[in-house]
Structure formats: C-alpha cells, structure tokens
Scaffold this motif. Structure first.
Motif, PDB file in Angstrom:
ATOM      1  N   LEU A  86      23.999 -45.591 -19.334  1.00 54.60           N
ATOM      2  CA  LEU A  86      23.881 -44.539 -20.342  1.00 54.60           C
ATOM      3  C   LEU A  86      22.729 -44.830 -21.295  1.00 54.60           C
ATOM      4  O   LEU A  86      21.965 -43.923 -21.666  1.00 54.60           O
ATOM      5  N   GLN A  87      22.567 -46.079 -21.701  1.00 56.14           N
ATOM      6  CA  GLN A  87      21.469 -46.439 -22.594  1.00 56.14           C
ATOM      7  C   GLN A  87      20.117 -46.311 -21.909  1.00 56.14           C
ATOM      8  O   GLN A  87      19.140 -45.859 -22.517  1.00 56.14           O
ATOM      9  N   ARG A  88      20.044 -46.681 -20.627  1.00 53.07           N
ATOM     10  CA  ARG A  88      18.777 -46.546 -19.906  1.00 53.07           C
ATOM     11  C   ARG A  88      18.399 -45.083 -19.703  1.00 53.07           C
ATOM     12  O   ARG A  88      17.218 -44.711 -19.793  1.00 53.07           O
ATOM     13  N   THR A 147      18.641 -39.530  -8.995  1.00 55.39           N
ATOM     14  CA  THR A 147      18.140 -40.901  -9.099  1.00 55.39           C
ATOM     15  C   THR A 147      18.196 -41.396 -10.526  1.00 55.39           C
ATOM     16  O   THR A 147      18.543 -42.557 -10.782  1.00 55.39           O
ATOM     17  N   VAL A 148      17.870 -40.536 -11.469  1.00 58.11           N
ATOM     18  CA  VAL A 148      17.920 -40.934 -12.879  1.00 58.11           C
ATOM     19  C   VAL A 148      19.347 -41.229 -13.309  1.00 58.11           C
ATOM     20  O   VAL A 148      19.607 -42.202 -14.026  1.00 58.11           O
ATOM     21  N   LEU A 150      21.801 -42.305 -11.420  1.00 59.66           N
ATOM     22  CA  LEU A 150      22.348 -43.481 -10.751  1.00 59.66           C
ATOM     23  C   LEU A 150      21.605 -44.756 -11.105  1.00 59.66           C
ATOM     24  O   LEU A 150      22.219 -45.822 -11.205  1.00 59.66           O
ATOM     25  N   ILE A 151      20.289 -44.680 -11.275  1.00 61.43           N
ATOM     26  CA  ILE A 151      19.478 -45.867 -11.510  1.00 61.43           C
ATOM     27  C   ILE A 151      19.035 -45.973 -12.963  1.00 61.43           C
ATOM     28  O   ILE A 151      18.995 -47.057 -13.533  1.00 61.43           O
ATOM     29  N   GLY A 152      18.679 -44.853 -13.579  1.00 62.63           N
ATOM     30  CA  GLY A 152      18.254 -44.880 -14.971  1.00 62.63           C
ATOM     31  C   GLY A 152      16.796 -45.246 -15.158  1.00 62.63           C
ATOM     32  O   GLY A 152      16.399 -45.678 -16.244  1.00 62.63           O
ATOM     33  N   ARG A 153      15.940 -45.047 -14.137  1.00 60.61           N
ATOM     34  CA  ARG A 153      14.511 -45.326 -14.267  1.00 60.61           C
ATOM     35  C   ARG A 153      13.744 -44.425 -13.304  1.00 60.61           C
ATOM     36  O   ARG A 153      14.323 -43.786 -12.424  1.00 60.61           O
ATOM     37  N   ILE A 154      12.428 -44.390 -13.477  1.00 57.26           N
ATOM     38  CA  ILE A 154      11.578 -43.544 -12.655  1.00 57.26           C
ATOM     39  C   ILE A 154      11.249 -44.267 -11.354  1.00 57.26           C
ATOM     40  O   ILE A 154      10.872 -45.434 -11.361  1.00 57.26           O
ATOM     41  N   THR A 155      11.406 -43.579 -10.244  1.00 58.91           N
ATOM     42  CA  THR A 155      11.061 -44.118  -8.938  1.00 58.91           C
ATOM     43  C   THR A 155       9.906 -43.311  -8.357  1.00 58.91           C
ATOM     44  O   THR A 155       9.703 -42.141  -8.706  1.00 58.91           O
TER      45      THR A 155
END
Length: 348
Positions: A86-88, A147-148, A150-155
């Motif tokens: 959640l924070q990411r 993706t955001v 589940l992972i919390g970052r840009i792929t």
C-alpha cells in the motif's frame, strides 16, 4: 442324577425369573454422581465435558503463537521502512503526479536537455464515429494497473496513453536527448535523430519512448496498429525525427531549429511511422479513462498528415501566473477556432 431336557430349561427359566424379581448387578457411581454398571465406559459427551475447556490448547499451538508473533514483527518492520504494498502504491502515484518544472524557451526553439510536454492539439472529429475526446491531450506514461497493484513499481515495457492533462507532472514530462553524442544546450533540428526520455518523477530512472513493427503478439490494444511503449534499453528503436508540418516546405526547413510550441509531426526513425493519438479509442488505466496512442501515419487525399498525427513540444511560460505556453492566449491571427466554427468543423 441331574435332570436333563425340560427340567434344565425349567431351571434356566426360574433363574431368569429370579433376576427379574429384584436380583440386580452391583453398580458404581461415576464422576457425575450417576450410577452405572462396572466395566461400562462413560459416553463421549461426558468425556468432552470433563476433559476440554476454554483454556485447553490443541495441535501445534506453540508454533502458531510464534508464527503470529513473527508475522507481526515483519509487518511492523516493513511499515517502518515503507516497504508495504500500500505504501509503495501511494509513493508511485505521488511520484507520477508530482508537478515537474518545464524548460523556458528564450529564443523560441527547443534544445537538447529541455523538459517539454508532448501535446496533441485540439481538433474536431472528422471521419471518427462514436465518442470523440476533445481538448488538448498530453502524452502520458501509463503503467499496467494490475502490475502496480501486485508489485507496486513500474515495469518495462511500460504503456503510453494521451490524457487531458495541461499541468506538467512526472508522467507527462519528457526530456529531449541526443543520440550518440553529448549535445546538451544545442538546438534540436528538423530531420535530426533524437530520443525522448521520461523519469516518471524519479531521479534514478530514465525510460525511452520506443516503437517497433507490429506482430501477432505485439500491437496496440484497440486499433491493432504499431505499438508505442517505454523501455529502459537504449537502442535504435528509441530514435525519432521532428518533421515540419507543411509538406511543401519540408526540404526548405530540413536542418533548421525546431520551433517550440509549434505544430509538427513526429516520425519513428526505424519504422517511418508517425506518432498518433486515437481520440475515439478509450482505455481503462490506473488513472482513469484515457485514449490510445500508437504509431501510424494517416494521410488525406493530398498526401498530408491528418490532425491526429500533429503534436506540439510545449515549454514553460515565462510568466509566473501561467504554467505552460498552452495557457497563454493566442493572437487572433494564430487562433483558428473561429475559422473552424465558420466552416462548420468545430463546435458551434
């Protein structure tokens, strides 16, 4: 002699009769105070009532307690370090929507190293049917929503869309980069190869605007044309060229500096396809409903690019009360909205 036959049966009958007349087996009292015969087991309900209670622990209770404590310590540690999903997600959203400063053009031209916005200027609907998105649309970075979450970052590869955003933020602010040499501060020229990079609001990340020929497995989502995406790999797929808008004057302007905030066409160097914004094709993204962006050249009957292929390299306004040059009022000679309304092309 002992009688046999009926006499023996008579004795058995007499014994059974004697038992029924009051000769009972001895009994004992169980823990509940009730009488039972010796050798008879208490029922399962009685055992459950006597052996189990609220404080009884069953199974690997000690391991379960230690596991819950370990999970709680891990959760608190991640929360203090800001590593929770959640924070990411919140940090990523704040970075993409963080306001970014644009470069100010002092002489009316754009230079390498400038921060600009790629804007598709407003134009009326012509052959498009259905819902049509009006207004100025800026090219925006659009990470995959699943993706955001589940992972919390840009792929990478990361998608692109066009959205009605007039303020420069992390997801729509691009940097003009030279190819193969350091030309920071030098003007960008028509017909010259260059790259468009974006940081997305991060300081340690640079993604490049890229494209490649469409295949059966790789194409745009709605129009099935050549896809445009962002990647962190520098290659020949990152090269673009700025082309003068008027076809009859392109040879004359070849090699001249590119004007800021003027209409032009962006061609992909490797595939020779122009950047286009499909205002009638909508996508559900992490930031809401936006329109599709692809690489395809649309020509009219006079072999001229259609308005959907036209873009602006927007810079910052020198005035403090206006963020970009889009907010600056155009002179009457450059304002074409009145002419479009008179010709019946725009909204009345």
């Amino acid at each position: 002699m002992e009688p046999v036959g009926p006499a023996r049966g008579l004795n058995l009958g007499t014994r059974r009769a004697g038992e029924s007349q009051g000769y009972h087996c001895p009994t004992v009292e169980d823990q509940g105070g009730r009488a039972r015969r010796p050798g008879r087991r208490p029922s399962g309900r009685t055992m459950a009532q006597n052996l189990y209670g609220p404080r009884v622990r069953m199974g690997n209770w000690n391991e379960d307690v230690y596991l819950e404590e370990e999970l709680m310590r891990d959760f608190l540690e991640k929360r203090e370090q800001g590593k929770l999903l959640l924070q990411r997600n919140q940090e990523l959203r704040e970075s993409l929507l963080r306001q970014m400063p644009l470069s100010v053009s002092q002489d009316g031209f754009v230079r390498y190293g400038d921060r600009v916005m790629l804007v598709s200027p407003d134009h009326p609907a012509r052959e498009e049917a259905g819902v049509f998105q009006r207004g100025d649309l800026s090219l925006c970075m659009t990470p995959d929503e699943l993706t955001v979450q589940l992972i919390g970052r840009i792929t990478v590869p990361c998608g692109l869309t066009a959205a009605p955003a007039r303020l420069p933020v992390g997801r729509n602010t691009f940097v003009l980069l030279s190819s193969g040499r350091d030309a920071t501060g030098q003007p960008l020229r028509y017909g010259e190869d260059f790259c468009l990079g974006i940081t997305g609001g991060f300081e340690d990340k640079m993604l490049y605007l890229s494209s490649n020929h469409k295949t059966l497995l790789r194409s745009s989502k709605k129009s099935w044309l050549q896809e445009v995406y962002l990647t962190d790999e520098a290659s020949h797929l990152n090269l673009w060229q700025a082309t003068f808008l008027e076809p009859q004057l392109r040879l004359e302007y070849e090699g001249s500096p590119v004007h800021a905030n003027k209409k032009l066409v962006l061609y992909h160097r490797y595939t020779n396809r122009a950047l286009v914004a499909h205002r009638n094709l909508f996508l559900r993204t992490y930031f809401g409903k936006e329109v599709e962006v692809a690489a395809h050249t649309y020509l009219d009957s006079q072999r001229v690019e259609k308005p959907k292929n036209v873009w602006l390299l927007v810079t910052a306004s020198p005035r403090d009360d206006e963020a970009t040059m889009l907010d600056v009022a155009k002179p009457r000679a450059e304002d074409t909205r009145a002419v479009e309304q008179a010709m019946g092309l725009g909204p009345q």
